[in-house]
Design an enzyme around this catalytic site. Structure first.
Site, PDB file in Angstrom:
ATOM      1  N   LEU A  84      -4.533  -1.241  -1.593  1.00 42.11           N
ATOM      2  CA  LEU A  84      -4.629  -1.767  -2.963  1.00 42.11           C
ATOM      3  C   LEU A  84      -6.100  -1.797  -3.395  1.00 42.11           C
ATOM      4  CD1 LEU A  84      -2.498  -2.812  -4.978  1.00 42.11           C
ATOM      5  CD2 LEU A  84      -3.245  -5.114  -4.385  1.00 42.11           C
ATOM      6  N   HIS A  85      -6.589  -0.609  -3.758  1.00 44.76           N
ATOM      7  CA  HIS A  85      -8.033  -0.437  -3.982  1.00 44.76           C
ATOM      8  C   HIS A  85      -8.656  -1.408  -4.995  1.00 44.76           C
ATOM      9  CE1 HIS A  85      -7.516   3.511  -2.025  1.00 44.76           C
ATOM     10  NE2 HIS A  85      -6.485   3.695  -2.838  1.00 44.76           N
ATOM     11  N   ASP A  86      -8.167  -1.346  -6.232  1.00 41.10           N
ATOM     12  CA  ASP A  86      -8.927  -1.924  -7.347  1.00 41.10           C
ATOM     13  C   ASP A  86      -9.141  -3.438  -7.275  1.00 41.10           C
ATOM     14  OD1 ASP A  86      -9.212   0.626  -8.340  1.00 41.10           O
ATOM     15  OD2 ASP A  86      -7.514   0.467  -9.710  1.00 41.10           O
ATOM     16  N   THR A  90     -11.567  -0.484   0.862  1.00 42.43           N
ATOM     17  CA  THR A  90     -10.262  -0.696   0.205  1.00 42.43           C
ATOM     18  C   THR A  90      -9.108  -0.240   1.095  1.00 42.43           C
ATOM     19  OG1 THR A  90     -10.238   1.421  -1.016  1.00 42.43           O
ATOM     20  CG2 THR A  90     -11.304  -0.456  -2.086  1.00 42.43           C
TER      21      THR A  90
END
Ligand code: BDR
Ligand code: CA
Length: 303
Positions: A231-233, A186
């Site tokens: 922007l991990h998710d 991520t």
């Protein structure tokens, strides 16, 4: 119809974009959104899920879930996501309601589906504990959490796993197919000025997203010295949309529950040292350009 998914999340700036990607990409059929306390309190993250869905015209059921981890006190991330959990833009009054049902019950009712989890794993662990037979009805759990390397809340623990490590251990030990999308990947999904400009050009929803990313960028710069925030998710959502976007390998993953300095670390045995059968697919690569095309495309479709 697309792949049926339920998104369990704690919005949260990157969770907000994960909701939009899951609702706006034609490869997925978003059946519902469930919330869990982590980035902020349950009350705030649930309000934020309603705000995001209202802004984007998303009308799937939203259910509030666990207000705290299974065994430990809640540790929120207001240093990253602000007082509201979604600081930056001004949202109008939310019109999308919360259903009168606990998140675990909504998840149970919406199966069979793929569960995408982008917060602490408390709700998912409770589902598997309360309804063990649901292990057969969850196509896959694709989670944003953990890391093959270093952490972001302690040197070796990532926030979603660290907040509720016992829940994460239940998920990895459940026998359900699990895909772990961790920081090692991520951190490649950086919201550069070019991405912000693409969002701004989309219209009102895109501008709201751009404002979210600007706030997120400021806290990431202040906290971690990142030039652009990761922007991990949405990377977990992207893996379900098109597995070729996120390269994975099979590995055994164990959550550290007793480490003196490593609580919540994910011990990912990439080299098979321990001789244990793999219990997860672990993300190791991201096709960055195609990822952003998918995110921008989904928001354009909603806006
Ligand atoms: C994870 O922690 C939260 O702050 C983000 O929303 C993401 O799910 C990254 O470690
Ligand atoms: Ca999250």
């Amino acid at each position: 119809m697309g792949i049926p998914v339920v998104l369990d999340c704690d919005p949260g700036h990157d969770d907000a974009i994960a909701i939009l990607l899951a609702a706006g990409d034609p490869a997925l059929d978003l059946l519902g959104v469930t919330t869990v306390a982590a980035n902020q309190t349950l009350e705030k993250v649930t309000l934020n899920a309603r705000r995001v869905c209202t802004a984007a015209g998303i009308t799937v059921p939203i259910a509030a879930g666990s207000a705290k981890p299974l065994l430990r006190p809640l540790r929120i991330a207001d240093d990253i996501h602000g007082e509201s959990g979604l600081d930056g833009p001004v949202f109008g009054p939310p019109t999308v309601p919360v259903v009168d049902e606990h998140a675990v019950e909504l998840l149970h009712r919406l199966l069979p589906a793929t569960v995408i989890a982008t917060g602490a794993l408390t709700n998912v662990a409770l589902l598997l504990t309360r309804y063990p037979e649901d292990a057969e009805r969850i196509t896959e759990i694709v989670l944003m959490g953990g890391s093959t390397g270093r952490g972001n809340i302690t040197p070796y623990a990532e926030a979603n796993i660290h907040v509720d490590p016992e829940a994460a251990a239940i998920v990895f030990g459940s026998g359900v197919p699990v895909t772990m999308v961790g920081l090692n990947v991520t951190h490649q999904a950086l919201v550069t000025p070019d991405v912000v400009a693409r969002l701004e050009a989309l219209g009102p929803l895109g501008r709201t997203c751009a404002e979210l990313m600007v706030f997120f960028g400021e806290t990431y710069r202040a906290m971690f010295g990142f030039a652009a925030p990761p922007l991990h998710d949405p990377v977990a959502v992207a893996r379900v949309i098109d597995p070729t976007l996120v390269e994975c390998v099979d590995a055994h993953v164990q959550v550290e529950l007793t480490g003196t300095h490593t609580l919540g670390a994910t011990v990912v045995d990439l080299d098979g040292y321990r001789g244990l059968a793999p219990n997860a697919k672990v993300a190791v690569g991201l096709d960055v350009d195609r990822f952003w095309d998918r995110v921008v495309g989904a928001i354009a479709r909603l806006g």
